[in-house]
Motif scaffolding. Structure first.
Motif, PDB file in Angstrom:
ATOM      1  N   ASP A 335       0.951  -1.111   0.055  1.00  0.00           N
ATOM      2  CA  ASP A 335       0.018  -0.122  -0.204  1.00  0.00           C
ATOM      3  C   ASP A 335       0.922   1.400   0.013  1.00  0.00           C
ATOM      4  OD1 ASP A 335      -1.871   2.272   0.581  1.00  0.00           O
ATOM      5  OD2 ASP A 335      -3.338   0.813   1.738  1.00  0.00           O
ATOM      6  N   LYS A 336       0.689   1.949  -1.147  1.00  0.00           N
ATOM      7  CA  LYS A 336       1.515   3.308  -1.105  1.00  0.00           C
ATOM      8  C   LYS A 336       0.885   4.531  -0.506  1.00  0.00           C
ATOM      9  CE  LYS A 336       2.072   2.901  -5.746  1.00  0.00           C
ATOM     10  NZ  LYS A 336       1.610   1.366  -6.064  1.00  0.00           N
ATOM     11  N   SER A 337      -0.534   4.415  -0.202  1.00  0.00           N
ATOM     12  CA  SER A 337      -1.357   5.559   0.194  1.00  0.00           C
ATOM     13  C   SER A 337      -1.101   5.624   1.580  1.00  0.00           C
ATOM     14  CB  SER A 337      -2.754   5.424  -0.214  1.00  0.00           C
ATOM     15  OG  SER A 337      -2.791   5.566  -1.748  1.00  0.00           O
ATOM     16  N   VAL A 338      -1.624   4.356   2.309  1.00  0.00           N
ATOM     17  CA  VAL A 338      -1.453   4.426   3.716  1.00  0.00           C
ATOM     18  C   VAL A 338      -0.364   3.343   4.255  1.00  0.00           C
ATOM     19  CG1 VAL A 338      -2.895   4.203   6.022  1.00  0.00           C
ATOM     20  CG2 VAL A 338      -4.043   5.122   3.609  1.00  0.00           C
ATOM     21  N   PRO A 339       0.450   3.610   4.832  1.00  0.00           N
ATOM     22  CA  PRO A 339       1.507   2.447   5.229  1.00  0.00           C
ATOM     23  C   PRO A 339       0.773   1.572   6.118  1.00  0.00           C
ATOM     24  CG  PRO A 339       2.243   4.959   5.672  1.00  0.00           C
ATOM     25  CD  PRO A 339       0.835   4.989   5.340  1.00  0.00           C
ATOM     26  N   VAL A 340       1.387   0.358   5.887  1.00  0.00           N
ATOM     27  CA  VAL A 340       0.727  -1.010   6.580  1.00  0.00           C
ATOM     28  C   VAL A 340       0.807  -0.804   8.074  1.00  0.00           C
ATOM     29  CG1 VAL A 340       2.907  -2.171   6.551  1.00  0.00           C
ATOM     30  CG2 VAL A 340       0.526  -3.397   6.536  1.00  0.00           C
ATOM     31  N   ALA A 341       1.887   0.056   8.402  1.00  0.00           N
ATOM     32  CA  ALA A 341       2.057   0.273  10.035  1.00  0.00           C
ATOM     33  C   ALA A 341       0.787   0.718  10.743  1.00  0.00           C
ATOM     34  CB  ALA A 341       3.220   1.313  10.039  1.00  0.00           C
ATOM     35  N   SER A 342      -0.077   1.575   9.888  1.00  0.00           N
ATOM     36  CA  SER A 342      -1.238   2.057  10.396  1.00  0.00           C
ATOM     37  C   SER A 342      -2.183   1.089  11.067  1.00  0.00           C
ATOM     38  CB  SER A 342      -2.013   2.980   9.581  1.00  0.00           C
ATOM     39  OG  SER A 342      -3.253   3.355   9.814  1.00  0.00           O
ATOM     40  N   SER A 343      -2.244  -0.119  10.470  1.00  0.00           N
ATOM     41  CA  SER A 343      -3.232  -1.140  11.073  1.00  0.00           C
ATOM     42  C   SER A 343      -2.357  -1.751  12.032  1.00  0.00           C
ATOM     43  CB  SER A 343      -3.562  -2.129   9.864  1.00  0.00           C
ATOM     44  OG  SER A 343      -4.497  -1.485   8.955  1.00  0.00           O
ATOM     45  N   LEU A 344      -1.133  -2.068  11.977  1.00  0.00           N
ATOM     46  CA  LEU A 344      -0.448  -2.686  13.028  1.00  0.00           C
ATOM     47  C   LEU A 344      -0.297  -2.001  14.337  1.00  0.00           C
ATOM     48  CD1 LEU A 344       2.653  -3.893  10.750  1.00  0.00           C
ATOM     49  CD2 LEU A 344       0.939  -5.376  11.663  1.00  0.00           C
ATOM     50  N   LEU A 345       0.012  -0.619  14.186  1.00  0.00           N
ATOM     51  CA  LEU A 345      -0.113   0.055  15.467  1.00  0.00           C
ATOM     52  C   LEU A 345      -1.312  -0.020  16.228  1.00  0.00           C
ATOM     53  CD1 LEU A 345       2.052   3.062  14.147  1.00  0.00           C
ATOM     54  CD2 LEU A 345       2.606   1.415  15.741  1.00  0.00           C
ATOM     55  N   LEU A 346      -2.481   0.513  15.218  1.00  0.00           N
ATOM     56  CA  LEU A 346      -3.790   0.269  15.866  1.00  0.00           C
ATOM     57  C   LEU A 346      -4.256  -0.886  16.338  1.00  0.00           C
ATOM     58  CD1 LEU A 346      -6.615   1.832  16.579  1.00  0.00           C
ATOM     59  CD2 LEU A 346      -7.217   0.996  14.200  1.00  0.00           C
TER      60      LEU A 346
END
Length: 418
Positions: A335-346
């Motif tokens: 995903d180039k728009s929203v980094p995958v870290a967004s879901s992992l951190l949440l």
């Protein structure tokens, strides 16, 4: 930075005015030991006036509305352009988007035909009195029997180009599987701020929870799904409602009221949960930070923390988990728009708060693969399969016919700006 107490006061004033002026209706609903249906009736008391808004227009009135809305959209587009500017990075992304749409056009044309001709699609159902408070309902043929599961879908669009019809592919897939789908529209910037969008999403969710039974839906089997910017809005709405239920106090993003126990689960798709990290990421890619700063402002002050689901999940009130449904976060690894870290951190934050949360990482999937390319290219539709698995409790493996030549789908993936 605007204080959270001040922001919460703004929301509390609007919510308390609809439940008698002292917030007692919600506190009674959230703390009562009565049934879920009793809590529902309390939460929806302010929504009763929305029952009869779908009044048919004459041809002349319909034309007048179309012209007025076209003029309004043109003005909003010009205002949005002034924020975007003419940076070369942004222009490159626009050219790539045009190519992307051209490659997928055969599939898009089929979906446009389905959207406007299928008897299963009830377009632009009014769920509130504010601009763009409309939704599309995808109702299976066997809905007359009742008790069908329900999915509320909040589409993405970078808070600027979101539209309810973006969920047509998902709506069709789930509808064919016997699920009622409500795709919410909501105000985009510059027509509204992030708080306006949150109000729209809460209003739409409350409407669906209250009204879906008349369309054959089961109000005890409702799943909330949010994609990209819609994931941020849907998750923040859910966290805000759960915080209100846990504390009995109004919080930012929790008006109008609905009770989170009415949901059976939440599915986030490539969600933008970490707004501060996203702002820097998008700025590097050409979507300049001043635009997101303006969208995520309250009273003229940037309020990333107050509007970030990640911040809310990291600072939960006691007993938040008791009011949260199970959460599944899906994210493509490319995903180039929203980094995958967004879901992992949440997911880490929710788990730490005691919420049942899991992450489904999808190798080589981009920001749009789950919503568009997978569904258009034929074969397995991972997104609809995962949502159906949440509903049925068993693994789902679909095999759909192609709506677009696979070569064009691959070419679209090569130029995809997302």
């Amino acid at each position: 930075m605007l204080s959270s107490a001040r922001a919460a006061t703004l929301v509390f004033r609007s919510s308390s005015s609809s439940d008698g002026g002292d917030g007692s209706s919600y506190q009674t609903a959230s703390r009562s030991n009565a049934s879920r249906r009793h809590r529902r009736s309390k939460s929806w008391a302010s929504m009763d006036s929305l029952a009869d808004l779908n009044i048919p227009l004459s041809p002349g009135q319909a034309l007048e509305r179309l012209l007025l809305e076209s003029w309004m959209v043109a003005g909003l587009a010009l205002k949005l352009w002034s924020y975007l500017g003419l940076g070369w990075k942004w222009l490159v992304q626009v050219y790539r988007l045009v190519l992307y749409a051209m490659f997928l056009l055969p599939g898009f044309l089929q979906m446009i035909y389905y959207y406007y001709t299928s008897p299963s699609v009830k377009r632009s159902v009014i769920y509130g009195r504010k601009p763009r408070q409309r939704l599309d309902l995808y109702v299976p043929k066997n809905a007359e029997a009742g008790e069908l599961p329900v999915v509320i879908f909040v589409t993405g669009g970078a808070w600027t180009i979101g539209y309810k019809a973006w969920g047509a592919l998902l709506g069709r897939r789930l509808c064919e599987a016997g699920v009622i789908v409500a795709c919410l529209d909501y105000r985009n910037f510059p027509q509204g701020s992030a708080l306006d969008m949150l109000e729209d999403v809460n209003t739409g969710i409350a409407w669906v929870l209250r009204k879906v039974q008349r369309y054959g839906g089961n109000p005890d089997q409702v799943w909330l799904v949010g994609q990209s910017a819609g994931g941020q809005l849907a998750m923040l709405a859910l966290l805000s409602q759960a915080a209100q239920a846990a504390t009995g106090q109004a919080v930012l993003g929790g008006a109008p009221l609905w009770h989170p126990s009415c949901l059976s689960g939440f599915v986030g798709v490539s969600g933008a949960y970490d707004l501060e990290g996203l702002a820097a990421h998008l700025h590097r890619r050409g979507l300049y930070k001043n635009l997101l700063d303006t969208i995520m402002s309250i009273d003229g002050q940037v309020a990333y923390e107050l509007l970030s689901p990640l911040h809310a999940a990291r600072n939960p009130p006691p007993n938040l988990a008791a009011f949260m449904p199970p959460v599944l976060l899906m994210h493509g690894t490319t995903d180039k728009s929203v980094p995958v870290a967004s879901s992992l951190l949440l997911s880490d934050a929710l788990t730490a708060a005691g919420v049942e949360s899991s992450v489904q990482l999808l190798p080589a999937k981009t920001h749009t693969d789950l919503l568009l390319e997978d569904a258009l290219g034929g074969g397995r539709d991972v997104l609809s399969d995962s949502i159906l698995a949440c509903i049925t409790g068993r693994e789902e493996v679909s095999d759909h016919p192609s709506m677009c030549p696979k070569l064009l789908v691959r070419l679209a993936g090569c130029v995809c700006p997302f």
